[in-house]
Motif scaffolding. Structure first.
Motif, PDB file in Angstrom:
ATOM      1  N   GLU A  37       0.834  -1.207   0.000  1.00 19.93           N
ATOM      2  CA  GLU A  37       0.000   0.000   0.000  1.00 19.93           C
ATOM      3  C   GLU A  37       0.869   1.256   0.000  1.00 19.93           C
ATOM      4  O   GLU A  37       0.585   2.221  -0.719  1.00 19.93           O
ATOM      5  N   ALA A  38       1.917   1.249   0.803  1.00 21.81           N
ATOM      6  CA  ALA A  38       2.821   2.400   0.858  1.00 21.81           C
ATOM      7  C   ALA A  38       3.517   2.605  -0.481  1.00 21.81           C
ATOM      8  O   ALA A  38       3.656   3.740  -0.955  1.00 21.81           O
ATOM      9  N   TYR A  39       3.952   1.514  -1.111  1.00 22.39           N
ATOM     10  CA  TYR A  39       4.635   1.642  -2.393  1.00 22.39           C
ATOM     11  C   TYR A  39       3.697   2.166  -3.475  1.00 22.39           C
ATOM     12  O   TYR A  39       4.065   3.032  -4.260  1.00 22.39           O
ATOM     13  N   THR A  40       2.466   1.662  -3.502  1.00 21.84           N
ATOM     14  CA  THR A  40       1.495   2.106  -4.508  1.00 21.84           C
ATOM     15  C   THR A  40       1.178   3.590  -4.338  1.00 21.84           C
ATOM     16  O   THR A  40       1.161   4.354  -5.313  1.00 21.84           O
ATOM     17  N   ALA A  41       0.922   4.016  -3.109  1.00 26.18           N
ATOM     18  CA  ALA A  41       0.628   5.425  -2.854  1.00 26.18           C
ATOM     19  C   ALA A  41       1.844   6.301  -3.142  1.00 26.18           C
ATOM     20  O   ALA A  41       1.717   7.408  -3.683  1.00 26.18           O
ATOM     21  N   GLY A  42       3.030   5.817  -2.803  1.00 29.10           N
ATOM     22  CA  GLY A  42       4.253   6.569  -3.074  1.00 29.10           C
ATOM     23  C   GLY A  42       4.510   6.711  -4.554  1.00 29.10           C
ATOM     24  O   GLY A  42       4.933   7.770  -5.021  1.00 29.10           O
ATOM     25  N   GLN A  43       4.257   5.663  -5.317  1.00 23.55           N
ATOM     26  CA  GLN A  43       4.436   5.726  -6.768  1.00 23.55           C
ATOM     27  C   GLN A  43       3.472   6.728  -7.394  1.00 23.55           C
ATOM     28  O   GLN A  43       3.845   7.509  -8.263  1.00 23.55           O
ATOM     29  N   LYS A  44       2.235   6.740  -6.920  1.00 21.64           N
ATOM     30  CA  LYS A  44       1.252   7.699  -7.431  1.00 21.64           C
ATOM     31  C   LYS A  44       1.657   9.133  -7.084  1.00 21.64           C
ATOM     32  O   LYS A  44       1.593  10.027  -7.931  1.00 21.64           O
ATOM     33  N   ALA A  45       2.098   9.358  -5.844  1.00 23.90           N
ATOM     34  CA  ALA A  45       2.523  10.700  -5.430  1.00 23.90           C
ATOM     35  C   ALA A  45       3.756  11.148  -6.207  1.00 23.90           C
ATOM     36  O   ALA A  45       3.860  12.316  -6.606  1.00 23.90           O
ATOM     37  N   TYR A  46       4.682  10.246  -6.448  1.00 20.01           N
ATOM     38  CA  TYR A  46       5.893  10.580  -7.200  1.00 20.01           C
ATOM     39  C   TYR A  46       5.555  10.929  -8.649  1.00 20.01           C
ATOM     40  O   TYR A  46       6.085  11.901  -9.196  1.00 20.01           O
ATOM     41  N   ASP A  47       4.661  10.165  -9.266  1.00 24.77           N
ATOM     42  CA  ASP A  47       4.246  10.466 -10.637  1.00 24.77           C
ATOM     43  C   ASP A  47       3.562  11.823 -10.725  1.00 24.77           C
ATOM     44  O   ASP A  47       3.798  12.588 -11.661  1.00 24.77           O
ATOM     45  N   GLU A  48       2.719  12.140  -9.743  1.00 25.52           N
ATOM     46  CA  GLU A  48       2.063  13.451  -9.730  1.00 25.52           C
ATOM     47  C   GLU A  48       3.082  14.557  -9.541  1.00 25.52           C
ATOM     48  O   GLU A  48       2.979  15.621 -10.151  1.00 25.52           O
ATOM     49  N   PHE A  49       4.100  14.318  -8.713  1.00 22.45           N
ATOM     50  CA  PHE A  49       5.143  15.322  -8.496  1.00 22.45           C
ATOM     51  C   PHE A  49       5.954  15.556  -9.765  1.00 22.45           C
ATOM     52  O   PHE A  49       6.206  16.687 -10.156  1.00 22.45           O
ATOM     53  N   VAL A  50       6.348  14.487 -10.425  1.00 24.96           N
ATOM     54  CA  VAL A  50       7.173  14.595 -11.627  1.00 24.96           C
ATOM     55  C   VAL A  50       6.398  15.229 -12.774  1.00 24.96           C
ATOM     56  O   VAL A  50       6.918  16.074 -13.504  1.00 24.96           O
ATOM     57  N   ASN A  51       5.143  14.848 -12.949  1.00 23.71           N
ATOM     58  CA  ASN A  51       4.343  15.351 -14.064  1.00 23.71           C
ATOM     59  C   ASN A  51       3.662  16.673 -13.763  1.00 23.71           C
ATOM     60  O   ASN A  51       3.046  17.262 -14.647  1.00 23.71           O
ATOM     61  N   GLY A  52       3.719  17.139 -12.527  1.00 21.62           N
ATOM     62  CA  GLY A  52       3.131  18.424 -12.172  1.00 21.62           C
ATOM     63  C   GLY A  52       1.625  18.386 -12.040  1.00 21.62           C
ATOM     64  O   GLY A  52       0.970  19.408 -12.177  1.00 21.62           O
ATOM     65  N   ILE A  53       1.068  17.229 -11.768  1.00 22.73           N
ATOM     66  CA  ILE A  53      -0.380  17.107 -11.618  1.00 22.73           C
ATOM     67  C   ILE A  53      -0.759  17.469 -10.189  1.00 22.73           C
ATOM     68  O   ILE A  53      -0.245  16.892  -9.247  1.00 22.73           O
ATOM     69  N   THR A  54      -1.642  18.434 -10.049  1.00 22.44           N
ATOM     70  CA  THR A  54      -2.129  18.784  -8.720  1.00 22.44           C
ATOM     71  C   THR A  54      -3.643  18.874  -8.761  1.00 22.44           C
ATOM     72  O   THR A  54      -4.239  19.237  -9.774  1.00 22.44           O
ATOM     73  N   ASN A  55      -4.262  18.542  -7.670  1.00 19.29           N
ATOM     74  CA  ASN A  55      -5.712  18.627  -7.560  1.00 19.29           C
ATOM     75  C   ASN A  55      -6.135  19.718  -6.594  1.00 19.29           C
ATOM     76  O   ASN A  55      -7.223  19.669  -6.047  1.00 19.29           O
TER      77      ASN A  55
END
Length: 80
Positions: A37-55
């Protein structure tokens, strides 16, 4: 790169977001029951950080933001 570590009974993800004022800045979040669960959430957060996606939504008008910026940043940091 995402690192996962166990803190007590929960897992935490952590990744570096760069240097700010010559200090390392890391993004962390904990409270996950499993390592996966931690890895999945971390991967999603990292992808959002790299791609500049914010909600983050903001209801402030652009003119109000400029007034705030002039008072809180510009007038304090710049001299005539």
């Amino acid at each position: 790169m995402i690192s996962i570590r166990k803190r007590g009974n929960v897992y935490q993800y952590c990744f570096e977001s760069g240097k700010i004022n010559e200090k390392r800045k890391q993004i962390t979040k904990s409270g996950f029951r499993t390592k996966n669960e931690a890895y999945t959430a971390g991967q999603k957060a990292y992808d959002e950080f790299v791609n500049g996606i914010t909600n983050i939504e903001c209801n402030m008008l652009y003119g109000d933001y400029l007034d705030y910026w002039m008072k809180e940043y510009f007038e304090i940091n710049y001299k005539y």
